[in-house]
Design an enzyme around this catalytic site. Sequence first.
Site, PDB file in Angstrom:
ATOM      1  N   GLY A 122       4.907   4.341   2.299  1.00 30.52           N
ATOM      2  CA  GLY A 122       6.012   5.233   1.985  1.00 30.52           C
ATOM      3  C   GLY A 122       5.942   5.666   0.538  1.00 30.52           C
ATOM      4  N   HIS A 132       0.850  -1.185   0.000  1.00 28.33           N
ATOM      5  CA  HIS A 132       0.000   0.000   0.000  1.00 28.33           C
ATOM      6  C   HIS A 132       0.887   1.237   0.000  1.00 28.33           C
ATOM      7  CE1 HIS A 132      -3.167   2.852   1.182  1.00 28.33           C
ATOM      8  NE2 HIS A 132      -3.987   1.941   0.679  1.00 28.33           N
ATOM      9  N   HIS A 133       0.487   2.240  -0.806  1.00 30.74           N
ATOM     10  CA  HIS A 133       1.327   3.430  -0.985  1.00 30.74           C
ATOM     11  C   HIS A 133       1.474   4.247   0.295  1.00 30.74           C
ATOM     12  CE1 HIS A 133       3.670   6.106  -3.301  1.00 30.74           C
ATOM     13  NE2 HIS A 133       3.058   5.949  -4.447  1.00 30.74           N
ATOM     14  N   SER A 134       0.569   4.051   1.264  1.00 30.49           N
ATOM     15  CA  SER A 134       0.694   4.792   2.523  1.00 30.49           C
ATOM     16  C   SER A 134       1.920   4.347   3.315  1.00 30.49           C
ATOM     17  CB  SER A 134      -0.566   4.605   3.379  1.00 30.49           C
ATOM     18  OG  SER A 134      -0.764   3.240   3.708  1.00 30.49           O
TER      19      SER A 134
END
Length: 552
Positions: A214, A210-212
């Site tokens: 980093g 998931h892009h959250s």
Amino acid sequence: MDPGATADPTAPSTLRKRPISVDTSRRGDGASREPARRPERGPSEARPEGEREEEGSMAVPAAARGGDLEAGEPMSPAGRLFRETHFNCYIVAAIGLGAAVDLAAARAGLEATLVRHPRFSSIQTSLQVKDDAKKHGSPRWVRTTVNLDDHIIVPCLDPAATSANPDQALEDYLSSLSTAPMDHSRPLWELHVLDFPTSEAVSAVVVRMHHSLGDGVSLLSLLIACTRSAAGPARLPELPSAPPRRAGPVHARPRPPLSAGLAALALWLWSYVVLAWHTAVDVLCFVATAWFLRDPRTPLMAASEGVEFRRKRFVHRTLSLDDVKFVKNAMKCTVNDVLVGVTSAGLSRYYFRKTSDTNNDRKKSQKSICVRSALLVNLRKTPGLHALAEMMDSSKSNGAKWGNLIGYIILPFHIAMHNDPLEYIRQGKKTAERKKTSLEAVFTYWSGNLIVNLFGMKAAAALCYGMFTNTTLSFSSMVGPTEQVDFYGHPIIYIAPSVYGHPHALTVHYQSYVNSIKLVLAVDDAQFPDSHQLLDDFAESLRLIRQAASTR
């Protein structure tokens, strides 16, 4: 423990194959991953495995319930943005391997590296910080216990499909991940093992994150820090160093000494005037794009709203890094300048073929069409591989910074037909040099934080959504190892990362590795049924540009 070491194959493993009910066939109907209405469940009913949680409803680990709620690290504004409905983004990286996958070795390597990283062993929660009512419900990262059986996935695919057309089977499986949910009650990453040979590799693994967790540069750098040099299993891989002649952005250049004369000092001061002017122009353009300034309608732009929820297809092609460097040296520019030029040339070939304009004279006389890309810029200096490797060692605390510290810039591409293929490189160099004399990325980062603080995340997400829907594509590039590396004892043949979940029908990414560059396209499966033809356009454009550079 050395992550490249091979674990004892006779050791018992609790890893089990997990059948996944996803359709891996090519779909042209624009299958959506937009959450469907689910039947209501009683409070005592458990959530089915893999079911996606609603945005803003994040699990609280048992260790945190009733315990010290001050534990955990606040999520950055950019990390919170990637939790919003229209920006629920994932990074997916296909890694081709030169050997069959040794699950025991992969498991041991993950336990020694990735699982120890704070983000990869944490879940997203909404906790109340003690004695601070203002932060009630603020998203935070809270450490939890990682069960690798939940993260290492060996899908049960049709043996007939994987043997008849393994390349298509791998491509279809990657595409199916773009509509598959991820369980938010666990750390948001997975390793998919595809242990069958393709035309390029003996086997493959796919890392989905998931892009959250980093920014893309940091996450891919972290994956590279999990590898070891094939020449020395205990050594981290070599990355290319920045050219010593590189001047860097204007605002980072030191003031010339007084001995250089008044003319040099005047030029230095003038560069800051230009910097201020270009920043002001870019900021106005960015704001206008977020509100109303839209790219012209082309076959490259999303055909309809909701593209972020639809099925994506990930295709890639290997390009020669030596050819790119040859053009770079001939044109006295940078590798990124060449990639921007090749992208313009490839998009131009595709556009004019799709618009059925076969009259060459009309093509050449037509004015250039400007389509724009959204480019994420990492504003934080990425920790070196050694710092990232130490971050994954639980016994060390090196203070390395981590998280989404990113800004946006709008990068234009010119769609045109040129008699001289090198004109695309000249335009690319001009575009890149112009963006170096602007603080657009810094402004978008700080203004985004200000909007979040004043008006909330929903307002910031709406602004970003306008910027993405009014531009045509996403573009990025990243430097990889310059030498052959091993992933937990498995030699890496190629690295092909991409991203999905944002409102673009086309994403272009370049990833270098040893003496090659992987061109990776993420496309709307329904809008780009000819995605392999688009790859051909890029490859043919580089060939023509290389040929023209050799005759200069």
